[in-house]
Design an enzyme around this catalytic site. Structure first.
Site, mmCIF file in Angstrom:
data_model
loop_
_atom_site.group_PDB
_atom_site.id
_atom_site.type_symbol
_atom_site.label_atom_id
_atom_site.label_comp_id
_atom_site.label_asym_id
_atom_site.label_seq_id
_atom_site.Cartn_x
_atom_site.Cartn_y
_atom_site.Cartn_z
ATOM 1 N N CYS A 3 -8.934 -5.275 3.592
ATOM 2 C CA CYS A 3 -9.174 -3.921 3.249
ATOM 3 C C CYS A 3 -10.313 -3.489 3.744
ATOM 4 O O CYS A 3 -11.374 -3.788 4.291
ATOM 5 C CB CYS A 3 -9.452 -4.022 1.916
ATOM 6 S SG CYS A 3 -7.826 -4.594 0.659
ATOM 7 N N CYS A 34 -11.561 -6.492 -3.584
ATOM 8 C CA CYS A 34 -12.561 -5.554 -2.997
ATOM 9 C C CYS A 34 -13.829 -5.434 -4.121
ATOM 10 O O CYS A 34 -14.885 -5.570 -3.770
ATOM 11 C CB CYS A 34 -12.026 -4.169 -2.522
ATOM 12 S SG CYS A 34 -11.387 -4.393 -0.690
ATOM 13 N N ASN A 65 -8.920 -0.345 6.981
ATOM 14 C CA ASN A 65 -7.968 -1.756 6.781
ATOM 15 C C ASN A 65 -7.547 -2.138 7.814
ATOM 16 O O ASN A 65 -7.084 -1.167 9.265
ATOM 17 C CB ASN A 65 -7.198 -1.498 5.991
ATOM 18 C CG ASN A 65 -6.164 -0.220 6.190
ATOM 19 O OD1 ASN A 65 -6.613 0.939 6.743
ATOM 20 N ND2 ASN A 65 -4.964 -0.163 5.738
ATOM 21 N N ILE A 66 -7.227 -3.440 8.449
ATOM 22 C CA ILE A 66 -6.636 -3.929 9.544
ATOM 23 C C ILE A 66 -5.579 -5.071 8.984
ATOM 24 O O ILE A 66 -6.017 -6.014 8.305
ATOM 25 C CB ILE A 66 -7.783 -4.754 10.315
ATOM 26 C CG1 ILE A 66 -9.013 -3.936 10.774
ATOM 27 C CG2 ILE A 66 -7.081 -5.631 11.392
ATOM 28 C CD1 ILE A 66 -10.079 -4.457 11.538
ATOM 29 N N GLU A 67 -4.279 -4.727 9.043
ATOM 30 C CA GLU A 67 -3.298 -5.588 8.881
ATOM 31 C C GLU A 67 -2.934 -6.875 9.685
ATOM 32 O O GLU A 67 -3.519 -6.396 10.931
ATOM 33 C CB GLU A 67 -1.906 -4.664 8.465
ATOM 34 C CG GLU A 67 -2.508 -3.640 7.449
ATOM 35 C CD GLU A 67 -1.230 -2.871 6.945
ATOM 36 O OE1 GLU A 67 -0.437 -2.915 7.752
ATOM 37 O OE2 GLU A 67 -1.538 -2.261 6.055
ATOM 38 N N CYS A 107 -8.951 -2.462 -4.344
ATOM 39 C CA CYS A 107 -8.272 -3.613 -5.226
ATOM 40 C C CYS A 107 -9.342 -4.534 -5.815
ATOM 41 O O CYS A 107 -10.500 -4.362 -5.473
ATOM 42 C CB CYS A 107 -7.412 -4.233 -4.039
ATOM 43 S SG CYS A 107 -8.430 -5.440 -2.795
ATOM 44 N N GLU A 149 -12.947 -1.641 2.676
ATOM 45 C CA GLU A 149 -13.775 -1.973 2.065
ATOM 46 C C GLU A 149 -14.463 -2.980 2.261
ATOM 47 O O GLU A 149 -15.922 -3.079 2.329
ATOM 48 C CB GLU A 149 -13.557 -1.823 0.292
ATOM 49 C CG GLU A 149 -13.088 -0.668 -0.258
ATOM 50 C CD GLU A 149 -11.708 -0.473 -0.235
ATOM 51 O OE1 GLU A 149 -11.056 -0.905 0.713
ATOM 52 O OE2 GLU A 149 -11.038 -0.410 -1.125
HETATM 53 N N1 THU Z 1 -6.069 -1.620 1.230
HETATM 54 C C1 THU Z 1 -7.346 -1.175 1.382
HETATM 55 O O1 THU Z 1 -7.681 -1.145 2.763
HETATM 56 N N2 THU Z 1 -8.349 -1.128 0.298
HETATM 57 C C2 THU Z 1 -7.850 -1.321 -0.985
HETATM 58 O O2 THU Z 1 -8.650 -1.442 -2.007
HETATM 59 C C3 THU Z 1 -6.482 -1.360 -1.365
HETATM 60 C C4 THU Z 1 -5.447 -1.726 -0.190
HETATM 61 C C5 THU Z 1 -5.232 -1.551 2.225
HETATM 62 C C6 THU Z 1 -4.657 -2.997 2.476
HETATM 63 C C7 THU Z 1 -3.268 -2.771 3.096
HETATM 64 O O3 THU Z 1 -3.603 -2.302 4.611
HETATM 65 C C8 THU Z 1 -3.066 -1.427 2.658
HETATM 66 O O4 THU Z 1 -4.169 -0.834 1.961
HETATM 67 C C9 THU Z 1 -1.943 -1.292 1.636
HETATM 68 O O5 THU Z 1 -1.871 -2.288 0.586
#
Ligand code: THU
Length: 132
Positions: free
Chosen positions: A55, A92, A44-46, A89, A57
Site C-alpha cells: 500500500c 497500514c 501503491n505498488i501491485e 487498511c 501509506e
Molecule cells: N491500497 C493502498 O494503497 N492503501 C490502503 O490503505 C488500502 C489499499 C491499495 C492496495 C491495492 O493496490 C489497491 O489499493 C486495492 O486494494
C-alpha cells in the site's frame, strides 16, 4: 504553504506513480515525522502475486524510517479518487501505530480536496502491542 497543503500536493504527485494494473485503484500518500522537515511520498505498488502488493501509506512510512531511523509521525495524507477519500487498511494502520503518538493525524483526500481528518488513534484505538 501549511503542512496539510504540502502533504496533499505530495500525495497527489505520488499517486501519479501508482503501479496498479490489477485493481486500477490508484493511491498516493505523503508523511511527515515530528522530528524532521522532510516529506516522504509513497504510492501503491501491485504484484502479479497479489499478496506482494504494498500500500501507498506503508511505502511512504517505510521509506522514511529506512532513511532516518525510528521517528514519530506528525501526519499522514492519503489520496484516492473516491468522493470522500478512503481510510487506510488495517495493515497500514498497524504499521502507523508503531510510529505514532496520541497526536498523529491522518488526512483523507480525493484528488481535489481534503475530505476527512482523524487521529491515528481514532482509526485504530486498540492496536496490537508486543507485550512479552
Ligand atoms: N491500497 C493502498 O494503497 N492503501 C490502503 O490503505 C488500502 C489499499 C491499495 C492496495 C491495492 O493496490 C489497491 O489499493 C486495492 O486494494
Amino acid at each position: 504553504m501549511d503542512l496539510k497543503t504540502e502533504l496533499f500536493k505530495a500525495a497527489k504527485e505520488a499517486r501519479e506513480k501508482s503501479y496498479s494494473p490489477y485493481s486500477k485503484f490508484k493511491v498516493g500518500s505523503a508523511i511527515k515525522f515530528k522530528e524532521s522537515s522532510e516529506i516522504f511520498k509513497g504510492c501503491n505498488i501491485e504484484n502479479a502475486s497479489f499478496g506482494g502488493t504494498i500500500c501507498a501509506e506503508r511505502i511512504a512510512i517505510l521509506k522514511g524510517i529506512s532513511d532516518l531511523g525510528k521517528l514519530t509521525l506528525e501526519a499522514i495524507m492519503v489520496v484516492t479518487d473516491s468522493p470522500e477519500g478512503d481510510p487506510p487498511c488495517g495493515l497500514c494502520l498497524q504499521t502507523m501505530s508503531e510510529f505514532s503518538d496520541e497526536s498523529t493525524m491522518v488526512y483523507l483526500a480525493n484528488c481535489s480536496e481534503i475530505k476527512q481528518e482523524f487521529t491515528q488513534k481514532q482509526l485504530l484505538p486498540n492496536s496490537f502491542i508486543l507485550s512479552k
